[in-house]
Motif scaffolding. Structure first.
Motif, short mmCIF file in Angstrom:
data_model
loop_
_atom_site.label_atom_id
_atom_site.label_comp_id
_atom_site.label_asym_id
_atom_site.label_seq_id
_atom_site.Cartn_x
_atom_site.Cartn_y
_atom_site.Cartn_z
N ALA A 1 -15.07 -23.17 20.89
CA ALA A 1 -16.51 -23.42 20.81
C ALA A 1 -17.22 -22.09 20.55
CB ALA A 1 -17.00 -24.03 22.12
N ALA A 2 -18.31 -22.16 19.83
CA ALA A 2 -19.07 -20.95 19.55
C ALA A 2 -19.61 -20.37 20.86
CB ALA A 2 -20.22 -21.27 18.61
N VAL A 3 -19.67 -19.05 20.91
CA VAL A 3 -20.22 -18.36 22.08
C VAL A 3 -21.74 -18.31 21.92
CG1 VAL A 3 -20.33 -16.14 23.30
CG2 VAL A 3 -18.14 -16.97 22.41
N ASN A 4 -22.45 -18.84 22.91
CA ASN A 4 -23.92 -18.81 22.88
C ASN A 4 -24.35 -17.41 23.31
OD1 ASN A 4 -26.67 -18.94 23.47
ND2 ASN A 4 -26.56 -21.08 24.07
N ILE A 5 -24.87 -16.63 22.37
CA ILE A 5 -25.22 -15.24 22.67
C ILE A 5 -26.46 -15.13 23.56
CG2 ILE A 5 -24.03 -14.23 20.70
CD1 ILE A 5 -26.72 -14.13 19.20
N ASN A 6 -27.15 -16.25 23.80
CA ASN A 6 -28.29 -16.23 24.71
C ASN A 6 -27.89 -16.50 26.16
OD1 ASN A 6 -30.52 -15.53 23.11
ND2 ASN A 6 -30.60 -17.58 22.25
N THR A 7 -26.71 -17.04 26.38
CA THR A 7 -26.31 -17.38 27.75
C THR A 7 -24.97 -16.79 28.16
OG1 THR A 7 -25.27 -19.44 27.01
CG2 THR A 7 -27.58 -19.58 27.68
N ILE B 1 -25.59 -6.23 24.22
CA ILE B 1 -26.10 -7.55 23.82
C ILE B 1 -26.91 -8.16 24.97
CG2 ILE B 1 -25.45 -9.94 23.26
CD1 ILE B 1 -22.99 -8.68 21.77
N VAL B 2 -26.37 -8.09 26.19
CA VAL B 2 -27.06 -8.64 27.36
C VAL B 2 -28.39 -7.91 27.59
CG1 VAL B 2 -26.93 -8.94 29.86
CG2 VAL B 2 -24.96 -9.52 28.43
N GLU B 3 -28.37 -6.58 27.44
CA GLU B 3 -29.60 -5.80 27.65
C GLU B 3 -30.65 -6.13 26.60
OE1 GLU B 3 -28.40 -1.70 27.98
OE2 GLU B 3 -27.31 -2.09 29.84
N TYR B 4 -30.23 -6.25 25.34
CA TYR B 4 -31.16 -6.60 24.27
C TYR B 4 -31.78 -7.97 24.55
CZ TYR B 4 -33.08 -7.67 19.67
OH TYR B 4 -33.93 -8.00 18.64
N GLN C 1 -34.36 -7.75 27.32
CA GLN C 1 -35.59 -7.06 26.92
C GLN C 1 -36.42 -7.86 25.92
OE1 GLN C 1 -34.09 -3.37 25.40
NE2 GLN C 1 -33.59 -2.56 27.41
N HIS C 2 -35.77 -8.66 25.09
CA HIS C 2 -36.47 -9.36 24.01
C HIS C 2 -36.60 -10.86 24.23
CE1 HIS C 2 -35.12 -5.56 22.22
NE2 HIS C 2 -36.22 -5.64 21.51
N ILE D 1 -28.81 -16.11 15.04
CA ILE D 1 -27.59 -15.32 15.21
C ILE D 1 -27.70 -13.99 14.46
CG2 ILE D 1 -26.09 -17.30 15.69
CD1 ILE D 1 -24.98 -16.98 12.79
N GLU D 2 -28.46 -13.97 13.37
CA GLU D 2 -28.61 -12.72 12.60
C GLU D 2 -29.27 -11.61 13.42
OE1 GLU D 2 -27.98 -16.05 9.92
OE2 GLU D 2 -29.51 -15.79 11.46
N GLU D 3 -30.09 -12.00 14.39
CA GLU D 3 -30.81 -11.01 15.20
C GLU D 3 -29.86 -10.11 15.99
OE1 GLU D 3 -34.38 -10.83 18.55
OE2 GLU D 3 -33.87 -12.74 17.66
N ILE D 4 -28.63 -10.54 16.20
CA ILE D 4 -27.67 -9.73 16.96
C ILE D 4 -27.42 -8.39 16.27
CG2 ILE D 4 -25.50 -10.58 15.96
CD1 ILE D 4 -24.45 -10.69 18.92
N GLN D 5 -27.69 -8.32 14.97
CA GLN D 5 -27.52 -7.07 14.24
C GLN D 5 -28.52 -6.00 14.65
OE1 GLN D 5 -26.27 -7.84 9.87
NE2 GLN D 5 -27.35 -9.69 10.52
N LYS D 6 -29.56 -6.38 15.41
CA LYS D 6 -30.52 -5.40 15.91
C LYS D 6 -30.00 -4.67 17.15
CE LYS D 6 -34.60 -7.72 14.09
NZ LYS D 6 -35.86 -8.40 14.41
#
Length: 86
Positions: free
Chosen positions: A5-11, A31-34, A37-38, A44-49
């Motif tokens: 299953a895809a990893v939910n980068i928000n949780t 990733i957790v800190e970003y 803060q945001h 998913i593209e936002e992870i590149q920030k």
């Protein structure tokens, strides 16, 4: 081969994030800190920030990540994302 299953980068926890390609403890923590803060990732593209995650890393992980609940098409493409070119 079977698909995870895809990893939910928000949780996802730091440990869950480390199951992604090229993500170790430091990047997982970043990733957790970003996210904290945001107020979460809108795409998913936002992870590149996140510091340390560029286009090459994103290409390797994009099939394995999600931002959760079924995104509505309107939410997936915010009007301000890029100027229209004619």
């Amino acid at each position: 081969s079977w698909v995870l299953a895809a990893v939910n980068i928000n949780t996802a926890s730091v440990q869950e994030l480390q199951t992604l390609p090229n993500i170790g403890p430091a990047k997982a923590q970043a990733i957790v800190e970003y996210r904290t803060q945001h107020g979460g990732f809108k795409s998913i593209e936002e992870i590149q920030k996140v510091t340390g995650i560029g286009a090459a890393t994103f290409e390797k992980m994009k099939a394995d990540i999600s931002v959760g609940g079924g995104a509505k098409p309107a939410a997936a493409k915010p009007a301000a994302a890029k100027p229209a070119t004619k």
